[in-house]
Design an enzyme around this catalytic site. Structure first.
Site, mmCIF file in Angstrom:
data_model
loop_
_atom_site.group_PDB
_atom_site.id
_atom_site.type_symbol
_atom_site.label_atom_id
_atom_site.label_comp_id
_atom_site.label_asym_id
_atom_site.label_seq_id
_atom_site.Cartn_x
_atom_site.Cartn_y
_atom_site.Cartn_z
ATOM 1 N N LEU A 121 25.822 27.747 -33.897
ATOM 2 C CA LEU A 121 26.328 26.656 -33.205
ATOM 3 C C LEU A 121 25.900 26.246 -31.901
ATOM 4 C CD1 LEU A 121 28.457 24.101 -33.325
ATOM 5 C CD2 LEU A 121 30.210 25.740 -32.335
ATOM 6 N N ASN A 122 25.064 25.159 -31.483
ATOM 7 C CA ASN A 122 25.132 24.840 -30.241
ATOM 8 C C ASN A 122 25.685 24.124 -29.592
ATOM 9 O OD1 ASN A 122 23.546 24.204 -27.993
ATOM 10 N ND2 ASN A 122 21.791 23.071 -28.855
ATOM 11 N N PRO A 123 26.868 24.530 -28.850
ATOM 12 C CA PRO A 123 27.882 23.520 -28.522
ATOM 13 C C PRO A 123 27.372 22.551 -27.339
ATOM 14 C CG PRO A 123 28.058 25.679 -27.206
ATOM 15 C CD PRO A 123 26.763 25.741 -28.220
#
Length: 578
Positions: free
Chosen positions: A256-258
């Protein structure tokens, strides 16, 4: 030790110290006074001005506004808290956004950082007073930081970390509390996501440089399992990229790349045709979904190729002994612990303060590390010679240094230290094991006899039984399980059994403080007495290796040779020499 509570962890209990109030500001006391006077709080310790934002410049265009001035129905935390809609704002603390995204997915971690959040919500029954409380783990304690709810804006838009939904404010208020802890918002730009996760969880920080790993087939499998075990234990994993430009078993990594600024576009990406080869049933087992923006999948091999680092914040609480202290290796504080089982895994975290002032954050921290030595089985006083090194951490100019090792049964000493000999600093040392380690600090150099009527100690002697060979047992057909007992001036120390051998390798050490330097006896046992050997020499301060003849009485009561023993003996009339 002050008042506290016991919290169950992995079948045991650890003592939890009550939180401290940052700068002496107690949430309950302040709020009670505000409600009584019917006013909203304005925090004089962290005023709504440019000094709270920056240490290097002045910006008078910022307007500080309360959530009720920004939306009609503000909420601290929405019922379905998510990390999908975070925005770092103009201040741009992306690393903090990553940390917030991590704890947003863990209700227990979030509840620790935002305590009693339901009682802090904008609600008539909660008696809103413009004050909010957050908790951070700092240097062995949980610290409660209180802030007012005035947040920095420009043209009516928040410039701090915030939710795009516009009515959820725990992100922005948490960032304000964290900025207060560090002095101002600008100082947060010098921080690391991994350090903030330690502050949010009280866990241990581990940094894994992928390029330093042995990534053959076996190494890749071991590393995959290591990360899998960490996730199963509830740890937080962060990955980073730095300038790295038909199957039966498939290993995929879900990421996950926030920040949502980019995603993987190679094999197994969201639009990859390779997903067509996976059945719907396998999709469900893997939990494959592409609904969340910023989330993507990639193969394990591609992950190891393109990513350079994995940071792990170990949040699962195992037994630990905190040893806070102010700080040549052996002149540093020394902490002793025992491994009582055949073999156990230890984890050690060494932390130092990183808050040195508004404009000196991280500049004045030391390059730190630690060593773990195996010492004598009866060691009770400080070590004055280097023992057998079993673990040496990397020395880094970071807030936290981590190390882990499988150790066999015995007594060990941890020595935290700085890389430069003239540097000192305050630190906290945490030791994690599957059982209660009962770590104690060694503070005395040698025994002291204060009563004049008792003979003083005159010599210190360390004996190492290294090996035995050709052990014979009369009328016994089985292979022995031998062990050693070392006796000296009435004190005796026994080793553990070595299994099924006539030629054991003990490397068993004991230190004796002696009033009458004399003969030291050693006995060798199996199921019954095998033999004895005597060492009638004290050795030198640097040590002497000797071969002893072992003997025992036979049926005719005559002495018969039953083997030989190699010992290393060193002695000194300076009790603080060994």
């Amino acid at each position: 030790m002050g008042k506290g509570e016991n919290t169950k962890a992995n079948g045991g209990y650890v003592h939890v110290k009550p939180p401290k109030s940052f700068r002496g500001q107690d949430y309950a006391t302040i709020k009670k006074d505000l409600v009584k006077r019917g006013v909203l709080w304005e925090d004089e310790e962290f005023p709504a001005n440019s000094k709270s934002l920056y240490f290097s410049k002045v910006d008078n265009t910022v307007q500080w506004m309360r959530p009720k001035e920004l939306c009609k129905v503000p909420r601290l935390i929405e019922d379905c808290v998510t990390c999908n809609d975070l925005d770092p704002g103009e201040l741009g603390n992306n690393w903090l956004l990553t940390a917030c995204a991590a704890i947003a997915k863990d209700k227990k971690a979030l509840a620790k950082v935002v305590p009693d959040h339901k009682l802090q919500e904008w609600d008539d029954k909660n008696q809103y007073a413009g004050i909010f409380k957050f908790s951070f783990w700092r240097f062995g304690y949980w610290i409660d930081v209180v802030v007012d709810d005035r947040l920095p804006t420009k043209n009516g838009e928040l410039i701090c970390c915030h939710a795009k939904s516009r009515n959820e404010f725990w992100y922005g208020l948490l960032e304000k509390a964290y900025a207060k802890l560090y002095g101002d918002y600008e100082s947060l730009g010098h921080c690391y996501t991994l350090d903030s996760l330690v502050d949010f969880t009280g866990g241990v920080a581990e940094r894994i440089e992928i390029n330093s790993l042995l990534l053959n087939d076996e190494g890749r499998q071991a590393f995959f399992k290591r990360l899998q075990d960490a996730l199963d234990a509830g740890d937080f994993l962060l990955s980073r990229v730095e300038a790295n430009t038909g199957f039966t078993t498939l290993k995929l990594v879900r990421l996950l790349n926030p920040w949502k600024d980019r995603e993987w576009t190679g094999p197994w990406s969201n639009t990859s045709p390779m997903w067509k080869g996976i059945s719907v049933e396998d999709w469900e087992k893997m939990g494959v979904k592409f609904k969340q923006e910023g989330e993507f999948w990639m193969s394990w091999d591609d992950f190891l190729t393109y990513f350079t680092r994995v940071d792990c914040a170990t949040s699962s609480t195992r037994r630990f002994s905190p040893c806070p202290r102010r700080g040549m290796i052996l002149s540093n504080p020394q902490y002793m612990f025992d491994i009582n089982s055949h073999e156990d895994t230890i984890m050690i975290s060494l932390d130092q303060h990183d808050v040195k002032g508004r404009d000196a954050l991280m500049d004045n921290i030391n390059t730190i590390g630690f060593h773990v030595m195996k010492v004598e089985a009866n060691r009770r006083f400080r070590c004055h010679v280097t023992g057998k090194l079993r673990l040496s951490s990397e020395f880094k100019k970071l807030r936290s240094v981590y190390g882990t090792k499988d150790l066999v049964r015995g007594r060990y000493v941890i020595i935290p230290c700085t890389q430069e000999k003239d540097k000192v600093g305050e630190f906290i040392l945490r030791l994690y094991t599957p059982y209660k380690p009962a770590a104690t600090e060694l503070t005395e150099d040698a025994p002291i006899v204060s009563c004049p009527c008792i003979a003083p100690y005159r010599m210190v002697t360390t004996i190492t039984v290294e090996t035995c060979a050709d052990l014979l047992l009369e009328d016994i057909d089985t292979t022995p399980d031998p062990f050693v007992i070392i006796k000296c001036e009435g004190e005796k120390v026994q080793s553990y059994h070595e299994s099924q051998t006539h030629n054991p390798e003990f490397n068993f050490m004991a230190t004796f403080y002696r009033k009458k330097p004399a003969v030291m006896h050693k006995k060798k046992f199996g199921s019954e007495l095998i033999s004895t050997g005597a060492c009638d020499e004290n050795g030198t301060e640097t040590g002497e290796r000797k071969e002893l003849v072992l003997s025992a009485k036979d049926k005719t009561m005559n002495l018969a040779k039953t083997g030989k023993m190699i010992v290393f003996v060193r002695s000194s009339f300076d009790l603080a020499a060994l």
